[in-house]
Design an enzyme around this catalytic site. Structure first.
Site, mmCIF file in Angstrom:
data_model
loop_
_atom_site.group_PDB
_atom_site.id
_atom_site.type_symbol
_atom_site.label_atom_id
_atom_site.label_comp_id
_atom_site.label_asym_id
_atom_site.label_seq_id
_atom_site.Cartn_x
_atom_site.Cartn_y
_atom_site.Cartn_z
ATOM 1 N N GLN A 100 59.685 -39.631 76.138
ATOM 2 C CA GLN A 100 58.422 -39.027 75.710
ATOM 3 C C GLN A 100 57.873 -38.057 76.762
ATOM 4 O O GLN A 100 57.233 -37.066 76.415
ATOM 5 C CB GLN A 100 57.395 -40.111 75.396
ATOM 6 N N ARG B 287 55.645 -54.311 67.360
ATOM 7 C CA ARG B 287 57.056 -54.663 67.142
ATOM 8 C C ARG B 287 57.316 -56.166 67.343
ATOM 9 O O ARG B 287 58.239 -56.723 66.756
ATOM 10 C CB ARG B 287 57.958 -53.818 68.036
ATOM 11 N N ASP C 285 63.949 -49.407 70.931
ATOM 12 C CA ASP C 285 62.877 -49.942 70.087
ATOM 13 C C ASP C 285 63.373 -50.971 69.071
ATOM 14 O O ASP C 285 62.560 -51.682 68.474
ATOM 15 C CB ASP C 285 62.159 -48.814 69.347
#
Length: 425
Positions: A159, A381, A307
């Protein structure tokens, strides 16, 4: 809000679920749209993170009212949205004459921003820390940037890198970005470069150097965002933990996806899950349980798709098999330290699990403790990764509303395929 998931079963062997646009693609394109108003978007993510980013961009473009001779910086709160914090830091750095303060939740103030700030400062930006060195909140004074050379460590969160690449076409001289060391999260970098290419920006990525050419104006363009593969991972887990013959259809996905988490297609073959890309108007995929896993332990390198580590670990535990997952160093600075959180909650369920700074090892085990209350650590998550275990045992998910960060309709979608879910005090 705590939810009690009773032991459930997918009610129909052929269920359908619609998932909205990728959060990763949406947030990149929202920033590109802010810099290039000729861009229109379809299938935008309905996640909290994307709504936060969209609202901040919109509000920052409204005329400001000055009530005194001293101009006060605009204050924007990203809450838990890490992507928004990073992308908006770069965005506001090039908004000439605009002064803002970016802040966030208490957890956001613990998440490092120094690497990105230092990279932007190589371009001669003006960014200052308001509280603790290296962490939000930060004050940004936007200005025109003419420097175009930046270097930063290659193993940092993608990112940071994407934030720089997204503003690069608006820099007078473009950007030459040198990544030092071994590059991680390459799919997310490639996603950003592919989206830039789609709007007409010329880029190159050769060895450890990325070059982005300036493009100050673009023609009108409509972009349709692919649905989120990270959100699909929980459905892959559900199918893997279901009976042979179970099928769930998800829309809308591309066979040549830009998202690193599309690795699910190959990874979940190991768990007996087959993916078929349907040639229909919805670009749907059908995922089916066709056999049981022949393995007792899975070794997976997840550098490019960290992720989905939580989902995979819980899938393995639910199937009674082990796993050794590596390439997970970025998980320690997410919404929570995801490796420690996984270890804590899996252990409560009866697992034998160990973690290092970049890996998780789960031993094969057939026992799953029932009615365990899973702490989610303000991490969407964690909530969604553990929910599929309700196909094996009843389970309680604490602070279940946290799923809105990336998948607001998750619990309704689970109910639609047969999960029995009640509020739990």
């Amino acid at each position: 809000m705590n939810l009690h998931l009773q032991k459930s079963k997918v009610k129909s062997q052929k269920s359908k679920v619609k998932i909205t646009g990728s959060k990763s693609e949406t947030n990149r394109l929202l920033l590109l749209q802010a810099l290039n108003p000729n861009i229109s978007l379809e299938n935008v993510s309905n996640s909290d993170d994307s709504e936060v980013m969209e609202n901040i961009i919109h509000n920052s473009q409204l005329p400001t009212v000055t009530l005194s001779a001293v101009e006060v910086p605009q204050l924007f709160n990203v809450h838990h949205a890490g992507t928004a914090m990073r992308f908006l830091t770069a965005y506001f750095a090039i908004q000439e004459g605009k002064e803002v303060i970016l802040t966030g939740s208490s957890r956001m103030k613990e998440r490092p921003i120094k690497i990105l700030v230092e990279a932007l400062q190589q371009l001669k930006t003006e960014i200052y820390y308001e509280e603790n060195e290296g962490f939000p909140p930060i004050k940004i004074i936007g200005k025109k940037l003419t420097n175009n050379k930046v270097s930063l460590p290659a193993n940092v969160s993608s990112q940071y890198i994407s934030a720089l690449l997204l503003i690069a076409p608006k820099l007078e001289n473009g950007l030459e970005l040198t990544l030092e060391g071994e590059i991680t999260s390459i799919p997310y970098i490639n996603m950003t470069l592919a989206l830039l290419k789609e709007i007409g920006v010329k880029t190159s990525f050769i060895e450890n150097k990325i070059t982005v050419k300036p493009l100050l104006t673009i023609n009108s363009k409509l972009l349709t965002i692919e649905s989120d593969w990270s959100s699909a991972s929980y459905w892959y887990s559900i199918v893997a933990l279901s009976e042979i013959g179970t099928q769930i259809t998800l829309s809308s996905y591309k066979q040549n996806s830009l998202q690193g988490d599309a690795a699910l297609v190959e990874i979940y073959k190991n768990f007996g899950v087959e993916t078929v890309f349907n040639n229909d108007n919805s670009n749907s995929i059908s995922i089916s349980k066709i056999n049981n896993s022949p393995f007792t332990t899975h070794n997976l390198q997840l550098n490019n798709s960290p992720d989905i580590a939580q989902t995979i670990a819980v899938t393995c535990f639910g199937l009674g098999i082990g796993c050794h997952l590596t390439g997970l160093h970025t998980l320690k600075i997410k919404e929570t330290d995801r490796l420690e959180a996984l270890k804590n909650e899996l252990t409560k369920l009866g697992a034998n699990v160990s973690v290092t700074n970049d890996s998780l090892t789960l031993e094969p085990s057939e026992k799953i403790n029932e009615n365990i209350s899973i702490k989610t650590y303000q991490d969407h998550r964690m909530a969604m990764a553990f929910a599929p275990l309700a196909l094996k045992v009843p389970i309680i998910i604490e602070e279940a509303e946290v799923v809105s960060k990336s998948y607001p309709t998750f619990w309704e979608d689970l109910k639609s395929v047969g999960f029995t879910i009640t509020s739990h005090l």
